[in-house]
Design a protein around this motif. Structure first.
Motif, PDB file in Angstrom:
ATOM      1  N   SER A  94       1.164  -1.618   0.114  1.00 12.40           N
ATOM      2  CA  SER A  94      -0.052  -0.229  -0.143  1.00 12.40           C
ATOM      3  C   SER A  94       1.076   1.175   0.266  1.00 12.40           C
ATOM      4  O   SER A  94       1.975   1.419   0.588  1.00 12.40           O
ATOM      5  N   ASN A  95       0.393   2.464  -0.409  1.00 17.44           N
ATOM      6  CA  ASN A  95       1.198   3.728  -1.026  1.00 17.44           C
ATOM      7  C   ASN A  95      -0.092   4.642  -0.397  1.00 17.44           C
ATOM      8  O   ASN A  95      -1.023   4.688  -1.246  1.00 17.44           O
ATOM      9  N   GLY A  96       0.651   5.790   0.278  1.00 12.97           N
ATOM     10  CA  GLY A  96      -0.065   6.853   0.820  1.00 12.97           C
ATOM     11  C   GLY A  96       0.391   8.456   0.215  1.00 12.97           C
ATOM     12  O   GLY A  96       2.427   7.797   0.374  1.00 12.97           O
ATOM     13  N   ILE A  97      -0.128   8.683  -0.834  1.00 14.49           N
ATOM     14  CA  ILE A  97       0.910   9.821  -1.339  1.00 14.49           C
ATOM     15  C   ILE A  97       0.286  10.967  -0.447  1.00 14.49           C
ATOM     16  O   ILE A  97      -0.752  11.502  -0.466  1.00 14.49           O
ATOM     17  N   VAL A  98       1.045  11.391   0.086  1.00 11.96           N
ATOM     18  CA  VAL A  98       0.828  13.279   0.519  1.00 11.96           C
ATOM     19  C   VAL A  98       2.032  13.762   0.114  1.00 11.96           C
ATOM     20  O   VAL A  98       2.567  13.749   0.744  1.00 11.96           O
ATOM     21  N   LYS A  99       1.304  15.152   0.171  1.00 11.36           N
ATOM     22  CA  LYS A  99       1.657  16.503   0.447  1.00 11.36           C
ATOM     23  C   LYS A  99       2.170  16.709   1.290  1.00 11.36           C
ATOM     24  O   LYS A  99       2.352  16.467   2.750  1.00 11.36           O
ATOM     25  N   VAL A 100       3.726  18.402   1.584  1.00  7.69           N
ATOM     26  CA  VAL A 100       4.304  17.565   2.317  1.00  7.69           C
ATOM     27  C   VAL A 100       3.250  18.455   3.405  1.00  7.69           C
ATOM     28  O   VAL A 100       3.653  18.879   4.836  1.00  7.69           O
ATOM     29  N   ASP A 101       2.560  19.440   3.183  1.00  7.01           N
ATOM     30  CA  ASP A 101       1.642  19.782   4.060  1.00  7.01           C
ATOM     31  C   ASP A 101       0.171  19.372   4.893  1.00  7.01           C
ATOM     32  O   ASP A 101      -0.444  19.812   5.805  1.00  7.01           O
ATOM     33  N   GLY A 102       0.897  17.848   4.097  1.00 15.10           N
ATOM     34  CA  GLY A 102       0.093  16.939   5.303  1.00 15.10           C
ATOM     35  C   GLY A 102      -1.447  16.228   4.787  1.00 15.10           C
ATOM     36  O   GLY A 102      -2.169  15.493   4.633  1.00 15.10           O
ATOM     37  N   THR A 103      -1.564  17.283   3.286  1.00 15.83           N
ATOM     38  CA  THR A 103      -2.855  16.447   2.353  1.00 15.83           C
ATOM     39  C   THR A 103      -2.515  14.974   1.439  1.00 15.83           C
ATOM     40  O   THR A 103      -1.883  15.287   0.840  1.00 15.83           O
ATOM     41  N   VAL A 104      -4.170  14.508   1.998  1.00 18.50           N
ATOM     42  CA  VAL A 104      -3.397  13.659   1.899  1.00 18.50           C
ATOM     43  C   VAL A 104      -4.004  13.000   0.302  1.00 18.50           C
ATOM     44  O   VAL A 104      -4.921  13.867   0.042  1.00 18.50           O
ATOM     45  N   ALA A 105      -3.709  13.177  -1.348  1.00 20.04           N
ATOM     46  CA  ALA A 105      -3.611  13.099  -2.797  1.00 20.04           C
ATOM     47  C   ALA A 105      -3.954  11.517  -3.500  1.00 20.04           C
ATOM     48  O   ALA A 105      -4.984  11.716  -4.246  1.00 20.04           O
ATOM     49  N   ALA A 106      -3.449  10.576  -2.957  1.00 15.65           N
ATOM     50  CA  ALA A 106      -3.968   9.743  -3.140  1.00 15.65           C
ATOM     51  C   ALA A 106      -3.678   8.349  -2.273  1.00 15.65           C
ATOM     52  O   ALA A 106      -2.657   8.499  -1.775  1.00 15.65           O
ATOM     53  N   GLU A 107      -4.592   7.586  -2.478  1.00 17.36           N
ATOM     54  CA  GLU A 107      -4.162   6.634  -1.678  1.00 17.36           C
ATOM     55  C   GLU A 107      -4.436   4.655  -2.568  1.00 17.36           C
ATOM     56  O   GLU A 107      -5.592   4.818  -3.401  1.00 17.36           O
TER      57      GLU A 107
END
Length: 144
Positions: A94-107
């Motif tokens: 599993s991957n989490g793609i998270v902006k550096v500000d903590g916003t989850v962009a995709a899973e």
């Protein structure tokens, strides 16, 4: 790393990854997941380990993504990756793609197997085969 702190790799969104709507093309998210999966395998001991010498390699069988927020040129994201194992011939990453500000962009959740490259068939017990090849399961599973 711990259960709360999985393996991560930082990726910067490139201008050529942007589609006509001004955000990252959908397929690029999958590439980011692949980058993290390969980096995680490398951190755990590498794909050029005993597995490759035995003619065995991980193969992607299925990939499912949930898009949460758009990414735009210049954004930086941390792409996490963690493996889980069960019974049978498959395992999951599993991957989490998270902006550096903590916003989850995709899973992303992927189903993988270990393929015998000569027989072109999945081998049983991938967790055991990976451990026997000397890869660090604690690193792969994010428990190190």
């Amino acid at each position: 790393m711990s259960e709360r702190d999985p393996f991560r790799v930082r990726v910067k969104v490139r201008h050529y990854e942007i589609d006509s709507l001004g955000h990252v093309n959908h397929a690029v998210y999958h590439q980011y997941g692949e980058i993290a999966r390969l980096e995680l395998f490398e951190a755990a001991g590498g794909l050029d380990s005993t597995l490759r010498a035995e003619g065995i390699a991980p193969v992607l069988l299925e990939s499912h993504i949930v898009y949460r927020r758009e990414l735009r040129a210049g954004d930086e994201v941390d792409v996490s990756c963690r493996a889980t194992f069960g019974d049978g011939k498959v395992f999951w990453m599993s991957n989490g793609i998270v902006k550096v500000d903590g916003t989850v962009a995709a899973e992303i959740k992927c189903t993988l197997g270990l393929m015998d490259l000569n027989r072109r068939k999945l081998v049983p017990a991938p967790r055991d085969r990976i451990a026997e090849a000397g890869l660090d399961l604690d690193v792969l599973c994010g428990t190190a």
